[in-house]
Design an enzyme around this catalytic site. Sequence first.
Site, PDB file in Angstrom:
ATOM      1  N   LYS A 213      10.398   1.231  -1.568  1.00 21.83           N
ATOM      2  CA  LYS A 213       9.686   1.690  -0.377  1.00 21.83           C
ATOM      3  C   LYS A 213      10.670   2.091   0.720  1.00 21.83           C
ATOM      4  CE  LYS A 213       5.811  -1.618  -0.785  1.00 21.83           C
ATOM      5  NZ  LYS A 213       4.678  -0.670  -0.838  1.00 21.83           N
ATOM      6  N   ARG A 287      -1.633  -3.974  -9.457  1.00 20.34           N
ATOM      7  CA  ARG A 287      -2.626  -3.827 -10.525  1.00 20.34           C
ATOM      8  C   ARG A 287      -2.132  -4.411 -11.844  1.00 20.34           C
ATOM      9  NH1 ARG A 287      -2.844   2.491  -9.567  1.00 20.34           N
ATOM     10  NH2 ARG A 287      -2.311   1.664  -7.511  1.00 20.34           N
TER      11      ARG A 287
END
Length: 436
Positions: A213, A287
Amino acid sequence: MLPWTGLPLRLVLVGVGDGSTTALRRAGAALARATRGLRVATTLGASTGHGPAAGARDVRAVVEGYLLASYRMPSAATAATPGVGPAELVLLGRSGAELDAALRAATVAAEATCLVRDLANTPSSTKDPAWVADRARRLATQAGLAVQVLGPRELAAQGFGGILAVGAGSASTPRLVEVSYTPVAVAGGPVAGRHVVIVGKGITYDTGGLSIKPREAMVPMKTDMAGAAVALATVLAAARLGVAHRVTALLPLAENHVGGASYRPGDVLRVYGGTTVEIANTDAEGRLVLADALAYADARLAPDLLIDVATLTGAITLGLGRQHAGLYGTDAAAVQALVAAGESTGERVWPMPLVEEYAEAVRSDIADVRHVSADSHIGAGSITAALFLRRFVGQRPWVHLDIAGTGRATADKHEVTEGATGYGARLLLQYLTDLG
């Protein structure tokens, strides 16, 4: 004698708007902020309804708002420099069983929210997966609940490939925590009700892994385990209130870091139950840990309803902002009930579609499924994430809450406080309380 002799030193007049539950909750929050630093705050038991039930509901809203807005973020300096706490709230008015029950419900709900805030706001220099697992174990044990913690060896032996891959790049090893509440049988009869399993994303810090990120995007990532905190707080609060249904919380915990053992874009993982997953972006790690936990819940826990809650996608924040969580589900009754619980608690949800045409976005040529969209023209990042998760719930009724927008706040507003908001605990507790 002067006419103001004996009066309180400060009078605060708080408007209640249209008298709705939301307005009364916000009035309680405004009162908390206006009286911060005082020793005692005394208020009339606000009620705009008729009868004891309406009165109790209104008082609950005021008290809940007051308690939620009184929250102060934990500080490393607190021990040396105590912060200014809330004033003691004294209610004037009639007492009674319904009012007592409403006050207890408000207190339990607010304390559940504040537990989520405390856990999510704790710096990741302290809060690694082992720390969260230890806190969960101690809180569950104190509450008399069953708790199980799986470490790296057990996770490997049982095939939790998603949790292990996400945590592989960190020196802090992953965990899976299971906390179970079973209501006491009445008169020796069988336990009635349903079994609800709540799975919460527990990424204790998220660098994005090798798909790293930007710095600015990392700053709030200590709150990326808010879903796990919600699951834990909900099962603890359900036990305190004695809800009539079995509740199990699953906390898949990992730190998504960068290291020599980090999983890579292009890898193929095997998650719990044997499904293979093609990796395209290591910053879509949530996820993967959810896939493991959902598949485990389906295979081993026999839930009547599976709920997962996660700070999952930036896409839901773009679509819904910070006032509504995205709500996906295969069970229409559960979706409707959660919408109603959201209106009641002020933790609102917006039903989103599981668009079947988008399922091709997570199709893989080299694995059973790809975990992020392979087609940039489809977009709909929150929907495709939900479609990915749906593959791991079997035929179970299932609901997915994407709280990436609602789980964090940049400033205090009404009952919401800056940092981790605690969103989801009151919503799910209300749902469980109302569940027939």
